[in-house]
Design an enzyme around this catalytic site. Structure first.
Site, PDB file in Angstrom:
ATOM      1  N   SER A   1       0.799  -1.227   0.000  1.00  0.00           N
ATOM      2  CA  SER A   1       0.000   0.000   0.000  1.00  0.00           C
ATOM      3  C   SER A   1       0.832   1.278   0.000  1.00  0.00           C
ATOM      4  O   SER A   1       0.339   2.337  -0.372  1.00  0.00           O
ATOM      5  CB  SER A   1      -0.942   0.015   1.198  1.00  0.00           C
ATOM      6  OG  SER A   1      -0.236   0.178   2.415  1.00  0.00           O
TER       7      SER A   1
ATOM      8  N   LYS B   1       0.734   4.480   6.810  1.00  0.00           N
ATOM      9  CA  LYS B   1       0.251   5.319   5.707  1.00  0.00           C
ATOM     10  C   LYS B   1       0.897   6.692   5.837  1.00  0.00           C
ATOM     11  O   LYS B   1       1.640   6.966   6.780  1.00  0.00           O
ATOM     12  CB  LYS B   1      -1.271   5.473   5.746  1.00  0.00           C
ATOM     13  CG  LYS B   1      -2.065   4.180   5.859  1.00  0.00           C
ATOM     14  CD  LYS B   1      -2.047   3.353   4.605  1.00  0.00           C
ATOM     15  CE  LYS B   1      -2.867   2.078   4.789  1.00  0.00           C
ATOM     16  NZ  LYS B   1      -2.737   1.161   3.631  1.00  0.00           N
TER      17      LYS B   1
END
Length: 252
Positions: free
Chosen positions: A45, A107
């Protein structure tokens, strides 16, 4: 010959070694709880910034100590942080999402408290303004089983505070057009750099808005990295699968 109760030189050396090992373990635990902690990147990701198989170091003190950044406080400090400081837009952060508080996610901080975040045709908008984005070309660093190797488009995205990084675009998906997300006070909006391969704050059931208390710390650098061919059951692959170009690479 020694008499009962006396300590032989061999026994003395043995206990000295035991104490040394215990001191080293205690020091390692203190460092892990208070200074830095290693994490392994299990998914793509955050490609191309972080690759699957990267081992990164996260500093625990950067945002202060909370229940997830300092384990002994988890039961004693349900809310708040000691010596807290705010993350900056663009930081790459390990955190615990509200829907899955037992799992570590990583993230990039995109939205700060009070921001309005929206994706329009794949372009990030912050407070109604499109974020600067420059097309770079194609890459093989964001692999996808449904896309031919080297056909993923990359962009250099620059946030309002000047933080710049590379994102991957794999074509239009349901994540490329969103509603407006209004970031609540004390929360942050997180997104992965591999934009079409990231369950992040755009997906409330998985991540959603991330409370300040749930931050663990920012990623600082890649310690070491191994590709998918590496296996502990085949020790030689620790050498053949070693990615030398990622050794001690700073996370930006």
């Amino acid at each position: 010959m020694s008499t009962t109760g006396e300590t032989t030189p061999a026994m003395s050396v043995f206990w000295d070694n035991v104490k040394t090992i215990l001191y080293a373990l205690a020091l390692a635990m203190v460092l892990r709880f208070t200074i830095a902690q290693p994490f392994r990147i299990p998914s793509g990701s955050m490609q191309p910034t972080l690759a699957v198989g990267d081992y990164i170091v996260v500093t625990k003190w950067s945002y202060g100590y909370g229940r997830f950044s300092f384990a002994p406080l988890e039961g004693l400090l349900p809310h708040g942080r000691l010596f807290g400081s705010e993350p900056q837009r663009g930081d790459v952060v390990v955190f615990r999402p509200v829907p899955e508080p037992d799992r570590d996610f990583i993230k990039r901080v995109i939205g700060l408290p009070g921001d309005r975040i929206q994706i329009v045709n794949g372009v990030l908008h912050i407070n109604g303004e499109a974020v600067q984005r420059e097309r770079i070309g194609e890459t093989a660093e964001c692999p996808d089983p449904h896309i031919a190797l080297g056909q993923v488009t990359t962009y250099r995205e620059t946030l309002p505070n000047g933080v710049s990084y590379i994102t991957c675009d794999k074509g239009m998906t349901e994540l490329d057009n969103t509603r407006v997300f209004e970031v609540p006070e004390g929360h942050y909006f997180m997104m992965g750099d591999d934009r079409d391969n990231s369950a992040d704050s755009r997906v409330p059931s998985v991540v959603g808005y991330v409370p300040y208390d749930n931050l663990v710390g920012p990623a600082q650098f890649v310690v070491v990295s191994f590709d998918s061919s590496t296996s502990l059951f085949q020790p030689w692959t620790l050498f053949t699968g070693f990615r030398g170009d990622r050794f001690l690479k700073s996370v930006e």
